[in-house]
Write a protein that holds these residues in place. Structure first.
Motif, PDB file in Angstrom:
ATOM      1  N   LYS A 118     -18.073 -39.315 -39.165  1.00  0.00           N
ATOM      2  CA  LYS A 118     -19.238 -38.564 -38.683  1.00  0.00           C
ATOM      3  C   LYS A 118     -18.887 -37.121 -38.339  1.00  0.00           C
ATOM      4  CE  LYS A 118     -21.099 -42.767 -36.569  1.00  0.00           C
ATOM      5  NZ  LYS A 118     -21.300 -43.440 -35.265  1.00  0.00           N
ATOM      6  N   ASN A 119     -17.598 -36.836 -38.153  1.00  0.00           N
ATOM      7  CA  ASN A 119     -17.150 -35.484 -37.804  1.00  0.00           C
ATOM      8  C   ASN A 119     -16.696 -34.655 -38.991  1.00  0.00           C
ATOM      9  OD1 ASN A 119     -17.529 -36.040 -35.024  1.00  0.00           O
ATOM     10  ND2 ASN A 119     -15.560 -37.083 -34.964  1.00  0.00           N
ATOM     11  N   ARG A 135      -3.351 -35.669 -50.997  1.00  0.00           N
ATOM     12  CA  ARG A 135      -3.881 -35.747 -49.633  1.00  0.00           C
ATOM     13  C   ARG A 135      -4.690 -37.023 -49.431  1.00  0.00           C
ATOM     14  NH1 ARG A 135      -7.775 -32.120 -48.969  1.00  0.00           N
ATOM     15  NH2 ARG A 135      -7.640 -31.167 -51.021  1.00  0.00           N
ATOM     16  N   GLU A 136      -5.515 -37.346 -50.417  1.00  0.00           N
ATOM     17  CA  GLU A 136      -6.369 -38.516 -50.290  1.00  0.00           C
ATOM     18  C   GLU A 136      -5.579 -39.814 -50.383  1.00  0.00           C
ATOM     19  OE1 GLU A 136      -9.792 -38.130 -52.852  1.00  0.00           O
ATOM     20  OE2 GLU A 136     -10.684 -36.620 -51.528  1.00  0.00           O
ATOM     21  N   ARG A 137      -4.544 -39.850 -51.205  1.00  0.00           N
ATOM     22  CA  ARG A 137      -3.704 -41.051 -51.314  1.00  0.00           C
ATOM     23  C   ARG A 137      -2.993 -41.324 -49.979  1.00  0.00           C
ATOM     24  NH1 ARG A 137      -3.527 -45.474 -54.052  1.00  0.00           N
ATOM     25  NH2 ARG A 137      -4.237 -44.247 -55.811  1.00  0.00           N
ATOM     26  N   GLU A 138      -2.463 -40.291 -49.364  1.00  0.00           N
ATOM     27  CA  GLU A 138      -1.809 -40.447 -48.059  1.00  0.00           C
ATOM     28  C   GLU A 138      -2.807 -40.940 -47.011  1.00  0.00           C
ATOM     29  OE1 GLU A 138       0.105 -36.784 -46.949  1.00  0.00           O
ATOM     30  OE2 GLU A 138       1.436 -36.839 -48.698  1.00  0.00           O
ATOM     31  N   ALA A 139      -4.013 -40.399 -47.051  1.00  0.00           N
ATOM     32  CA  ALA A 139      -5.052 -40.823 -46.109  1.00  0.00           C
ATOM     33  C   ALA A 139      -5.433 -42.286 -46.336  1.00  0.00           C
ATOM     34  CB  ALA A 139      -6.277 -39.925 -46.248  1.00  0.00           C
ATOM     35  N   SER A 190      -9.938 -51.794 -34.841  1.00  0.00           N
ATOM     36  CA  SER A 190      -9.241 -50.498 -34.914  1.00  0.00           C
ATOM     37  C   SER A 190      -9.712 -49.705 -36.125  1.00  0.00           C
ATOM     38  CB  SER A 190      -7.730 -50.702 -34.996  1.00  0.00           C
ATOM     39  OG  SER A 190      -7.258 -51.263 -33.798  1.00  0.00           O
ATOM     40  N   PHE A 191      -9.857 -50.388 -37.251  1.00  0.00           N
ATOM     41  CA  PHE A 191     -10.356 -49.731 -38.469  1.00  0.00           C
ATOM     42  C   PHE A 191     -11.777 -49.217 -38.251  1.00  0.00           C
ATOM     43  CE2 PHE A 191     -12.904 -50.286 -42.362  1.00  0.00           C
ATOM     44  CZ  PHE A 191     -12.279 -49.366 -43.202  1.00  0.00           C
ATOM     45  N   LEU A 192     -12.643 -50.061 -37.693  1.00  0.00           N
ATOM     46  CA  LEU A 192     -14.042 -49.671 -37.499  1.00  0.00           C
ATOM     47  C   LEU A 192     -14.174 -48.483 -36.546  1.00  0.00           C
ATOM     48  CD1 LEU A 192     -15.673 -53.215 -37.370  1.00  0.00           C
ATOM     49  CD2 LEU A 192     -15.891 -51.508 -39.203  1.00  0.00           C
ATOM     50  N   LEU A 193     -13.366 -48.460 -35.515  1.00  0.00           N
ATOM     51  CA  LEU A 193     -13.413 -47.325 -34.594  1.00  0.00           C
ATOM     52  C   LEU A 193     -12.832 -46.063 -35.249  1.00  0.00           C
ATOM     53  CD1 LEU A 193     -12.483 -49.132 -31.279  1.00  0.00           C
ATOM     54  CD2 LEU A 193     -14.713 -48.169 -31.914  1.00  0.00           C
ATOM     55  N   GLU A 194     -11.799 -46.240 -36.067  1.00  0.00           N
ATOM     56  CA  GLU A 194     -11.197 -45.093 -36.755  1.00  0.00           C
ATOM     57  C   GLU A 194     -12.187 -44.442 -37.717  1.00  0.00           C
ATOM     58  OE1 GLU A 194      -8.227 -42.318 -37.742  1.00  0.00           O
ATOM     59  OE2 GLU A 194      -8.391 -43.735 -36.085  1.00  0.00           O
ATOM     60  N   VAL A 225     -11.320 -41.534 -46.906  1.00  0.00           N
ATOM     61  CA  VAL A 225     -10.051 -40.792 -46.936  1.00  0.00           C
ATOM     62  C   VAL A 225     -10.211 -39.365 -46.409  1.00  0.00           C
ATOM     63  CG1 VAL A 225      -9.050 -42.173 -48.782  1.00  0.00           C
ATOM     64  CG2 VAL A 225     -10.416 -40.130 -49.363  1.00  0.00           C
ATOM     65  N   GLU A 226     -11.435 -38.874 -46.400  1.00  0.00           N
ATOM     66  CA  GLU A 226     -11.668 -37.495 -45.959  1.00  0.00           C
ATOM     67  C   GLU A 226     -11.525 -37.341 -44.445  1.00  0.00           C
ATOM     68  OE1 GLU A 226     -15.230 -35.974 -47.813  1.00  0.00           O
ATOM     69  OE2 GLU A 226     -14.384 -36.254 -49.815  1.00  0.00           O
ATOM     70  N   ILE A 227     -11.390 -38.450 -43.728  1.00  0.00           N
ATOM     71  CA  ILE A 227     -11.084 -38.378 -42.293  1.00  0.00           C
ATOM     72  C   ILE A 227      -9.785 -37.604 -42.106  1.00  0.00           C
ATOM     73  CG2 ILE A 227     -10.369 -39.737 -40.288  1.00  0.00           C
ATOM     74  CD1 ILE A 227     -12.348 -41.924 -41.307  1.00  0.00           C
ATOM     75  N   ASP A 228      -8.796 -37.878 -42.950  1.00  0.00           N
ATOM     76  CA  ASP A 228      -7.509 -37.179 -42.899  1.00  0.00           C
ATOM     77  C   ASP A 228      -7.443 -36.029 -43.889  1.00  0.00           C
ATOM     78  OD1 ASP A 228      -6.741 -39.065 -41.038  1.00  0.00           O
ATOM     79  OD2 ASP A 228      -5.209 -40.000 -42.303  1.00  0.00           O
TER      80      ASP A 228
END
Length: 197
Positions: free
Chosen positions: A20-21, A96-100, A11-15, A75-78
């Motif tokens: 890449k986006n 923001r980064e801590r929450e992510a 799940s982590f690896l897919l997340e 963390v930049e995913i979120d």
């Protein structure tokens, strides 16, 4: 085999494929498009492998440096990528980064999540030789891309020489040699008109 553990890891690896986006402000070397965070992290890992000899501290743990470089932007995913010269964006960046980090890292089994948290916090604090070298590379890489793309991102955002010098001075904490090189790149970029004074 612990299937629950394996499923958490998958799940982590897919997340983290979502990295890449996440687009950065820096352009890839041919100026065709903006770089994404996954490309940035890969490039930093390659820089660590290639430039290890220029770290201020000799005999640093290179694997440890590479681990930090590969996870530091997850963390930049979120939280999104906060542009280096966006003062307003930095006002809530840490929150923001801590929450992510809490959401993304905790997809992993507890022991691995704790390890990733430790690596991320070490990188952010820049208190170890490995973290200082990793952070130096993280500052150097976008500057090199800006130089090779004739200042594409600098010009788009009207960035000045003084801002680039101030932002990147911390390179010296991890590598005095690479900071000397970076200053030469900055001067060359000014001379060629890629970066305004």
């Amino acid at each position: 085999m612990d299937l629950t553990r394996l499923q958490q890891q998958m799940s982590f690896l897919l997340e983290i494929d979502q990295l890449k986006n996440v687009l950065r402000q820096t352009y890839v070397s041919d100026r065709s498009r903006r770089e994404n965070d996954a490309e940035h992290s890969w490039h930093l890992a390659m820089m660590a492998l290639t430039l290890e000899e220029y770290a201020n501290e000799k005999n640093i743990n290179l694997l440890h440096v590479i681990k930090m470089l590969l996870i530091h932007d997850l963390v930049e995913i979120d939280a999104g990528d906060t542009f280096a010269y966006d003062n307003k964006g930095y006002e809530d960046k840490d929150e923001r980064e801590r929450e992510a980090a809490d959401r993304i890292f905790n997809l992993l089994p507890e022991n691995q999540a704790a390890h990733i948290f430790d690596l991320w916090e070490e990188f952010e604090a820049r208190e170890t030789p490995e973290a200082r070298f990793a952070a130096a590379l993280d500052r150097l890489q976008p500057m090199l891309l800006n130089s090779i793309t004739k200042g594409a991102s600098w010009q788009k955002h009207d960035i000045r020489k003084e801002q680039v010098l101030k932002r990147n001075a911390q390179i010296a904490e991890g590598s005095k040699d690479l900071w000397e090189y970076a200053q030469a790149v900055i001067e060359d970029s000014v001379e060629k008109g890629y970066l305004k004074v």
